[in-house]
Structures are given as C-alpha cells and as structure tokens.
Design an enzyme around this catalytic site. Structure first.
Site, mmCIF file in Angstrom:
data_model
loop_
_atom_site.group_PDB
_atom_site.id
_atom_site.type_symbol
_atom_site.label_atom_id
_atom_site.label_comp_id
_atom_site.label_asym_id
_atom_site.label_seq_id
_atom_site.Cartn_x
_atom_site.Cartn_y
_atom_site.Cartn_z
ATOM 1 N N HIS A 83 6.177 72.793 63.184
ATOM 2 C CA HIS A 83 5.653 72.499 61.853
ATOM 3 C C HIS A 83 6.783 72.024 60.952
ATOM 4 O O HIS A 83 7.846 72.649 60.877
ATOM 5 C CB HIS A 83 5.003 73.744 61.244
ATOM 6 N N SER A 84 6.562 70.906 60.273
ATOM 7 C CA SER A 84 7.514 70.343 59.309
ATOM 8 C C SER A 84 8.850 70.054 60.006
ATOM 9 O O SER A 84 8.892 69.238 60.927
ATOM 10 C CB SER A 84 7.662 71.294 58.118
ATOM 11 N N MET A 85 9.945 70.697 59.617
ATOM 12 C CA MET A 85 11.200 70.495 60.348
ATOM 13 C C MET A 85 11.014 70.780 61.833
ATOM 14 O O MET A 85 11.567 70.084 62.693
ATOM 15 C CB MET A 85 12.304 71.393 59.795
ATOM 16 N N ALA A 87 8.458 70.213 63.598
ATOM 17 C CA ALA A 87 7.807 69.071 64.249
ATOM 18 C C ALA A 87 8.833 68.038 64.670
ATOM 19 O O ALA A 87 8.734 67.438 65.752
ATOM 20 C CB ALA A 87 6.778 68.453 63.311
ATOM 21 N N SER A 110 2.660 69.394 63.140
ATOM 22 C CA SER A 110 1.954 69.492 61.860
ATOM 23 C C SER A 110 2.979 69.440 60.738
ATOM 24 O O SER A 110 4.161 69.729 60.920
ATOM 25 C CB SER A 110 1.140 70.791 61.775
#
Length: 234
Positions: A83-85, A87, A110
């Site tokens: 998720h975020s970083m 990802a 995501s």
C-alpha cells in the site's frame, strides 16, 4: 538484516507478502491475520527503522530496500501486496523476482499511482517539521499531537517519503503475472486515472477494484480486500 516476519509455513504454501505504507510497520497488517484460508500464508514485512527494528536505519532508497528484501523471498511461491510506499516496493520486488526467473504469482497494489507517472503533488519530505506534519494531517496520515510520538514518527515518515518521492522509474517490460489494483474513491493522493494506469505494467490479467474511503481505505475494507485476493489466488 531480518526484515520479514513470517508465519509458520507448510510445504507448498503460497505466501502473501505484505508491505506497509510510509511510516508503517508489520503491525499495520496485524488485523489481517485470520482473513486468509490455510493455503495462503500471510507474511507481514517489518522494515527497519520502526517497531522492533526501530534501532536500525530506514532504507535510503528503493534499490537498497529491494536488495535487502529479495533474499527473504526464496522458497514457496510468492504473491505481493503493498500500500502506497509499499506498492512501489512490491512492484520493484516483482520486477526483481521476474528478472531472477521466479515472478510472483500475483501483484496486488493500493494507494499508489502507476509507477511510470510523475507525481502531481510537490514533494514534502524536506519541509520543516510543522509544515510536514500539516501536510500529513491533510491526507489523514498525521502523527498526532503527542510530542513523544512525533519525535519517533516524523523522522521515520520523512525517511520513507524521501525513498518514495526521490525514486525515478526505469522503464522495462510488463510483468508476466496478473496485477490487481485497489483504489479508494476519495483518495486525495491517487486519482482513478492514476490507478487505472497500472494496466500497462502487466502482460497478464488486470483488475481494478474501487472502494469507498480515503488514502487509508484498505484498513476499513481489509476483509473485502483479503476476499478479493483469495479469489484471485485460488
């Protein structure tokens, strides 16, 4: 460096390796335990600089993170979620695994724009502490008002965002594995178009699933995300 917390595995078990957002640790996936069937082993990544690895320096850049994490991914088949970083790290780990001839069976991401897209928001990791904290609060990622927690959280989040914001994408062939993107409909950081743009990074099946919520929608919808991942992996 021990960077992965592993569940107990049995022969042939598929591992779902989960990488956290900036400032997050393995505990951000603690409530995901029990959401997957016995054939899928949840592996929560513990990055240095946080929780029980707080005494170790955070990764300086994506290549350092990938080279450190990659040796932990040998063995049973691997799927990746970030998720975020996380990802970004999951994507680059998927590329590295593919380069070693063992691509992941699936990549789930995501809270992150497609890797080839330039950021639409200015970098914030070099801002003074007060402005930095305000920017984090604006996207729902603020460290709170406790001075003690801020002294711990701000340097860690700053280091993680430096890794993420300074990274420059190197073009390459699309991944051979399926790719699923989860998107928060009210995410102030990632637009629907930026989520859809991940499509060009796979030569296999692509899926985009949208959920109500902001940048951290994945916490509220973890059961639905786990169910979607289970269906994709089965």
């Amino acid at each position: 460096m021990t960077a992965l917390l592993r569940t107990e595995l049995t022969a042939g078990t598929l591992r779902l390796v989960c990488l956290p957002h900036a400032g997050g640790g393995a505990s951000s996936f603690a409530r995901w335990t029990g959401l997957f069937p016995p054939g899928i082993a949840l592996v929560r990544v513990q990055l240095p600089g946080r929780e029980d690895l707080a005494g170790r320096p955070a990764f300086r850049d994506v290549p350092e993170a990938v080279s450190t994490l990659l040796p932990h991914l040998g063995g049973p088949p691997v799927a990746l979620y970030g998720h975020s970083m996380g990802a970004l790290l999951a994507f680059e780990l998927a590329r590295a695994l593919t380069g070693h001839g063992v691509p992941p069976v699936h990549l789930f991401v995501s809270g992150r724009r497609a890797p080839h897209l330039a950021a639409t928001r200015p970098p914030i990791h070099e801002l003074p502490d007060d402005r930095f904290a305000d920017e984090l609060e604006a996207v729902g990622a603020g460290p709170g008002r406790s001075p003690v927690f801020r002294r711990y959280a701000l340097p860690l989040i700053r280091a993680d965002l430096r890794l993420s914001e300074d990274h420059r994408h190197v073009p390459g062939p699309p991944l051979p594995c399926p790719l699923t993107v989860f998107h928060g409909l009210h995410d102030p950081i990632v637009s629907a178009a930026e989520a859809e743009a991940w499509r060009q990074h796979t030569a296999a099946a692509f899926a985009l699933r949208a959920f109500p919520g902001d940048h951290f929608f994945h916490h509220r919808h973890r059961a639905a995300l786990a169910a979607a991942m289970t269906r994709a992996l089965e």
